[in-house]
Design a protein around this motif. Structure first.
Motif, mmCIF file in Angstrom:
data_model
loop_
_atom_site.group_PDB
_atom_site.id
_atom_site.type_symbol
_atom_site.label_atom_id
_atom_site.label_comp_id
_atom_site.label_asym_id
_atom_site.label_seq_id
_atom_site.Cartn_x
_atom_site.Cartn_y
_atom_site.Cartn_z
ATOM 1 N N MET A 1 0.846 -1.184 0.000
ATOM 2 C CA MET A 1 0.000 0.000 0.000
ATOM 3 C C MET A 1 0.885 1.237 0.000
ATOM 4 S SD MET A 1 -3.143 0.909 2.538
ATOM 5 C CE MET A 1 -4.062 -0.516 1.951
ATOM 6 N N LEU A 2 0.538 2.205 -0.840
ATOM 7 C CA LEU A 2 1.351 3.406 -0.995
ATOM 8 C C LEU A 2 0.437 4.613 -1.095
ATOM 9 C CD1 LEU A 2 4.449 3.892 -1.313
ATOM 10 C CD2 LEU A 2 4.041 4.059 -3.763
ATOM 11 N N LEU A 3 0.896 5.719 -0.563
ATOM 12 C CA LEU A 3 0.117 6.944 -0.562
ATOM 13 C C LEU A 3 0.925 8.054 -1.216
ATOM 14 C CD1 LEU A 3 -1.858 8.378 2.420
ATOM 15 C CD2 LEU A 3 -0.106 9.775 1.363
ATOM 16 N N ARG A 4 0.259 8.882 -2.032
ATOM 17 C CA ARG A 4 0.916 10.009 -2.682
ATOM 18 C C ARG A 4 0.080 11.261 -2.452
ATOM 19 N NH1 ARG A 4 4.712 7.727 -6.211
ATOM 20 N NH2 ARG A 4 4.308 5.546 -6.698
ATOM 21 N N VAL A 5 0.755 12.401 -2.284
ATOM 22 C CA VAL A 5 0.081 13.675 -2.063
ATOM 23 C C VAL A 5 0.430 14.626 -3.200
ATOM 24 C CG1 VAL A 5 -0.212 15.634 -0.502
ATOM 25 C CG2 VAL A 5 0.154 13.352 0.439
ATOM 26 N N PHE A 6 -0.601 15.268 -3.791
ATOM 27 C CA PHE A 6 -0.403 16.207 -4.891
ATOM 28 C C PHE A 6 -0.932 17.586 -4.505
ATOM 29 C CE2 PHE A 6 -1.188 12.023 -6.790
ATOM 30 C CZ PHE A 6 -0.052 11.857 -7.561
ATOM 31 N N GLY A 7 -0.306 18.607 -5.052
ATOM 32 C CA GLY A 7 -0.805 19.964 -4.897
ATOM 33 C C GLY A 7 -1.355 20.455 -6.224
ATOM 34 N N ALA A 8 -2.664 20.778 -6.264
ATOM 35 C CA ALA A 8 -3.283 21.257 -7.504
ATOM 36 C C ALA A 8 -3.012 22.746 -7.685
ATOM 37 C CB ALA A 8 -4.788 21.009 -7.474
ATOM 38 N N ARG A 9 -2.849 23.172 -8.921
ATOM 39 C CA ARG A 9 -2.719 24.597 -9.206
ATOM 40 C C ARG A 9 -4.050 25.289 -8.897
ATOM 41 N NH1 ARG A 9 2.029 25.754 -11.581
ATOM 42 N NH2 ARG A 9 3.135 24.084 -12.683
ATOM 43 N N PRO A 10 -4.003 26.553 -8.460
ATOM 44 C CA PRO A 10 -5.243 27.272 -8.094
ATOM 45 C C PRO A 10 -6.277 27.241 -9.213
ATOM 46 C CG PRO A 10 -3.307 28.546 -7.439
ATOM 47 C CD PRO A 10 -2.804 27.387 -8.264
ATOM 48 N N GLY A 11 -7.495 26.860 -8.856
ATOM 49 C CA GLY A 11 -8.588 26.815 -9.806
ATOM 50 C C GLY A 11 -8.627 25.584 -10.679
ATOM 51 N N ARG A 12 -7.643 24.676 -10.543
ATOM 52 C CA ARG A 12 -7.580 23.492 -11.407
ATOM 53 C C ARG A 12 -7.860 22.208 -10.633
ATOM 54 N NH1 ARG A 12 -4.760 25.168 -15.959
ATOM 55 N NH2 ARG A 12 -5.881 23.469 -17.012
ATOM 56 N N GLU A 13 -8.420 22.332 -9.438
ATOM 57 C CA GLU A 13 -8.608 21.171 -8.571
ATOM 58 C C GLU A 13 -9.519 20.118 -9.205
ATOM 59 O OE1 GLU A 13 -7.815 24.834 -6.119
ATOM 60 O OE2 GLU A 13 -9.323 24.282 -7.630
#
Length: 222
Positions: A1-13
């Motif tokens: 099991m693996l977890l990844r975290v992403f940051g979306a660009r503003p307004g592109r969620e």
């Protein structure tokens, strides 16, 4: 099991969520993954959490590029390098009651990594018999610097208190929204789950309260 975290660009969620959903479906169809769950922080929708279960070893840290997603990732993701985490401990009670998932993200000071992990393991033991706690899981980031993510499922109307506040300040615990989940259903029982868990894909504990979409082609018996 693996977890990844992403940051979306503003307004592109929303676009990022749609692209990650399509990527997950393709990876499951290609048998790269067994199950995927996609979440957002309730108070920060640009923060997207991807939780995967795979039989093969994890790929490159440049996950999106490795999976051929770079064309849209360059416009939707704030940085192409996702943060990969591995699970180090966890449990859940079955059947799960109606609950809310809370998340804690911690970057321990240099030299305090083991103490921080020990503190979380002690927290897990301390609340394991608490009827308001439906489950808890602890993840550690692969590579450096060391970071931890802790998820706890509390019954509806319950907020982190007591041992949870001792582990971290109340405003550090943030509610999580489960956006979407997909997995491969198996007719056989998951050896890591209680017998009553039935036909669910392997996924983190709170996924079992969510609807599941099965995609093919499936092998005989799946």
């Amino acid at each position: 099991m693996l977890l990844r975290v992403f940051g979306a660009r503003p307004g592109r969620e929303r676009e990022l969520l749609d692209c990650l959903r399509d990527l997950a479906a393709r990876m499951i169809q290609q048998r790269t993954l067994d199950a995927v769950q996609i979440c957002q922080y309730a108070d920060r929708v640009d923060r997207v959490v991807w939780i995967e279960d795979r039989r093969t070893a994890p790929g490159s840290e440049r996950f999106l590029e490795a999976e051929g997603a770079a064309p849209w990732a360059t416009t939707l993701v704030d940085g192409l390098v996702s943060q990969a985490f591995e699970i180090v401990d966890g449990y859940y009670h079955y059947p799960l009651p109606r609950c809310r998932v809370w998340s804690l993200e911690v970057a321990p000071a240099a030299g305090r990594e083991q103490d921080t992990l020990t503190g979380f393991l002690n927290l897990s033991r301390a609340v394991s018999a608490d009827p308001s706690v439906a489950g808890l899981s602890i993840y550690r980031m692969l590579g450096e610097p060391c970071r931890f993510l802790v998820f706890v499922a509390l019954k509806d109307g319950v907020v982190p208190s007591g041992p949870f506040v001792t582990a971290a300040s109340p405003d550090s615990w943030r509610p999580l929204l489960v956006v979407w989940t997909m997995g491969r259903l198996s007719s056989g029982r998951d050896p890591r789950a209680p017998a009553a868990a039935g036909r669910h894909p392997r996924a983190t504990f709170w996924a079992r309260t969510m609807p599941v979409v099965a995609v093919g082609p499936a092998e005989e018996g799946e």
